[in-house]
Scaffold this motif. Structure first.
Motif, PDB file in Angstrom:
ATOM      1  N   ARG A  63       0.814  -1.027   0.086  1.00  0.00           N
ATOM      2  CA  ARG A  63      -0.037   0.015  -0.109  1.00  0.00           C
ATOM      3  C   ARG A  63       0.658   1.198   0.088  1.00  0.00           C
ATOM      4  O   ARG A  63       0.651   2.120  -0.629  1.00  0.00           O
ATOM      5  CB  ARG A  63      -0.946   0.124   1.320  1.00  0.00           C
ATOM      6  N   ASN A  64       1.926   1.109   0.933  1.00  0.00           N
ATOM      7  CA  ASN A  64       2.758   2.577   0.839  1.00  0.00           C
ATOM      8  C   ASN A  64       3.398   2.649  -0.469  1.00  0.00           C
ATOM      9  O   ASN A  64       3.568   3.836  -1.054  1.00  0.00           O
ATOM     10  CB  ASN A  64       3.736   2.483   1.927  1.00  0.00           C
ATOM     11  N   SER A  65       3.984   1.754  -1.213  1.00  0.00           N
ATOM     12  CA  SER A  65       4.736   1.690  -2.400  1.00  0.00           C
ATOM     13  C   SER A  65       3.767   2.281  -3.390  1.00  0.00           C
ATOM     14  O   SER A  65       3.784   3.203  -4.415  1.00  0.00           O
ATOM     15  CB  SER A  65       5.277   0.512  -2.728  1.00  0.00           C
ATOM     16  N   VAL A  66       2.290   1.879  -3.425  1.00  0.00           N
ATOM     17  CA  VAL A  66       1.432   2.310  -4.618  1.00  0.00           C
ATOM     18  C   VAL A  66       1.026   3.568  -4.330  1.00  0.00           C
ATOM     19  O   VAL A  66       0.922   4.532  -5.067  1.00  0.00           O
ATOM     20  CB  VAL A  66       0.387   1.268  -4.355  1.00  0.00           C
ATOM     21  N   VAL A  67       0.907   3.953  -3.016  1.00  0.00           N
ATOM     22  CA  VAL A  67       0.484   5.393  -2.627  1.00  0.00           C
ATOM     23  C   VAL A  67       1.761   6.422  -3.259  1.00  0.00           C
ATOM     24  O   VAL A  67       1.403   7.380  -3.722  1.00  0.00           O
ATOM     25  CB  VAL A  67       0.286   5.585  -1.331  1.00  0.00           C
ATOM     26  N   VAL A  68       2.844   6.053  -2.705  1.00  0.00           N
ATOM     27  CA  VAL A  68       4.147   6.787  -3.138  1.00  0.00           C
ATOM     28  C   VAL A  68       4.268   6.874  -4.637  1.00  0.00           C
ATOM     29  O   VAL A  68       4.186   8.035  -5.061  1.00  0.00           O
ATOM     30  CB  VAL A  68       5.429   6.380  -2.461  1.00  0.00           C
ATOM     31  N   THR A 112       2.076   6.181  -7.000  1.00  0.00           N
ATOM     32  CA  THR A 112       0.895   6.858  -7.838  1.00  0.00           C
ATOM     33  C   THR A 112       0.904   8.465  -7.372  1.00  0.00           C
ATOM     34  O   THR A 112       0.913   9.265  -8.767  1.00  0.00           O
ATOM     35  CB  THR A 112      -0.262   6.240  -7.256  1.00  0.00           C
ATOM     36  N   VAL A 113       1.053   8.992  -6.568  1.00  0.00           N
ATOM     37  CA  VAL A 113       0.874  10.636  -6.096  1.00  0.00           C
ATOM     38  C   VAL A 113       2.389  11.227  -6.721  1.00  0.00           C
ATOM     39  O   VAL A 113       2.034  12.156  -7.478  1.00  0.00           O
ATOM     40  CB  VAL A 113       0.982  10.650  -4.756  1.00  0.00           C
ATOM     41  N   LEU A 145       5.071   9.540   4.590  1.00  0.00           N
ATOM     42  CA  LEU A 145       4.911   9.408   3.111  1.00  0.00           C
ATOM     43  C   LEU A 145       5.166  10.351   2.203  1.00  0.00           C
ATOM     44  O   LEU A 145       5.881  10.322   1.180  1.00  0.00           O
ATOM     45  CB  LEU A 145       3.599   8.689   2.815  1.00  0.00           C
ATOM     46  N   TYR A 153       6.589   6.090 -12.692  1.00  0.00           N
ATOM     47  CA  TYR A 153       6.068   4.976 -11.707  1.00  0.00           C
ATOM     48  C   TYR A 153       7.037   3.974 -11.497  1.00  0.00           C
ATOM     49  O   TYR A 153       7.263   3.411 -10.475  1.00  0.00           O
ATOM     50  CB  TYR A 153       4.802   4.516 -12.459  1.00  0.00           C
ATOM     51  N   TRP A 163       8.892   3.302  -8.017  1.00  0.00           N
ATOM     52  CA  TRP A 163       8.529   2.111  -7.301  1.00  0.00           C
ATOM     53  C   TRP A 163       9.816   1.404  -6.880  1.00  0.00           C
ATOM     54  O   TRP A 163      10.119   0.770  -5.823  1.00  0.00           O
ATOM     55  CB  TRP A 163       7.583   1.254  -8.263  1.00  0.00           C
ATOM     56  N   SER A 199       5.408   4.072   7.344  1.00  0.00           N
ATOM     57  CA  SER A 199       6.101   4.771   6.380  1.00  0.00           C
ATOM     58  C   SER A 199       7.162   4.076   5.312  1.00  0.00           C
ATOM     59  O   SER A 199       7.553   4.538   4.487  1.00  0.00           O
ATOM     60  CB  SER A 199       6.669   6.120   6.642  1.00  0.00           C
TER      61      SER A 199
END
Length: 322
Positions: free
Chosen positions: A116-121, A123-124, A183, A247, A251, A266
């Motif tokens: 989840r943390n990796s996807v949020v970072v 993506t944003v 994050l 991305y 990632w 985080s």
């Protein structure tokens, strides 16, 4: 009647000529000899492909092995002590006793939290960086203002600055802002724009027809409306390409998140893999678990790049980047 007969004969002659030509072309293609250079090219391509894919196969082979059995026969080309225990440790589905029995450290990864943390970072960072870079690229390519070329040259010069030189200033800034172990602190250095993204998008925006833009301005459209309604839709391909590259880069980033994050809340997936490897049992590293986690973490990026590889290569080639 005579004229009809002549027309029929002419049509038949044309059809026969086409058929014979097609037959001759097919025969020519079939009879073309295979040159030694063509054979060497195919052999070289196959060898390069095998060398490229072999590490992925070895990761999969290690992940499907038992960590205890790997030390018994480490050079086996196939899985040693085949099992899914390594993947069970990655997803937290294996007890400590079972992990130790298979040669693991007994540690597991809170995979879904780190994912989840990796996807949020990623993506944003991708959304913000591509958007602001597109705005900057539009300003450098379509707007006329004093010192534009000089400022753009400074952006290009910043491409030659190694990233390692910016880590300490960025860390001090993030610490003063109170964003350590968050994050947002991980995302902040790449949140707005990068010189490469600006240069990449500027190459395409500079090729947009000026007549279309002038027609929109004559009709009363503002520069902001031209940017959103004309520039962005006409550069969907390049924007998609730079989004994929951004991305994947976000990632796979490791060193900066390692400097900023200290707790699980985080911590991104790449840093979690390093911590998992550090929890070494007495017999040695948990190679099976580490390779399973690496495979699971890399699989989304591999699928993403394979799905858009042709677009990425064509866009980079069209932009003139060498």
């Amino acid at each position: 009647m005579a004229q009809t007969a002549r027309s029929t004969q002419a049509a038949q002659g044309v059809g026969a000529a086409r058929a014979s030509g097609a037959t001759g072309a097919r025969a020519g293609r079939r009879r073309r000899p295979v040159s030694p250079g063509r054979v060497l090219a195919w052999v070289a391509m196959v060898v390069i492909l095998l060398i490229t894919l072999f590490p992925f196969y070895w990761i999969l082979r290690t992940a499907l092995s038992s960590n205890a059995a790997l030390y018994v026969d480490p050079t086996s080309p196939g899985p040693v002590g085949f099992g899914w225990g390594a993947f069970a440790r990655v997803f937290g589905m294996q007890s400590v006793e079972e992990a130790i029995a298979e040669g693991g450290s007994g540690a597991s990864i809170d995979f879904w939290l780190y994912l989840r943390n990796s996807v949020v970072v990623a993506t944003v960072v991708t959304v913000c960086q591509v958007f602001f870079s597109a705005m900057a690229a539009y300003a450098f390519s379509r707007l006329r203002w004093r010192g534009r070329d000089a400022v753009f040259s400074l952006f290009l010069l910043s491409l030659m600055v190694p990233t390692i030189f910016t880590l300490l200033p960025n860390f001090l800034l993030v610490r003063q802002l109170g964003l350590i172990d968050t994050l947002l602190g991980i995302m902040l250095p790449g949140l707005f724009m990068t010189p490469f993204a600006i240069f990449f998008l500027r190459q395409f925006l500079a090729n947009i027809s000026t007549e279309v833009e002038e027609a929109a301005l004559i009709d009363g459209a503002s520069k902001v409306r031209v940017f959103f309604n004309l520039a962005l839709p006409m550069t969907v391909g390049p924007i998609a390409t730079i989004s994929i590259l951004t991305y994947i880069g976000s990632w796979n980033d490791y060193f900066w998140p390692l400097m900023v994050s200290y707790t699980d809340e985080s911590r991104v997936l790449t840093v979690a893999l390093g911590n998992f490897n550090a929890q070494t049992p007495q017999t040695g590293p948990d190679w099976a678990g580490l390779m399973a986690a690496t495979l699971v973490a890399a699989l989304p990026m591999l699928v993403l790049f394979m799905a858009f590889a042709r677009r990425v290569v064509s866009s980079i080639g069209f932009s003139g980047i060498k």
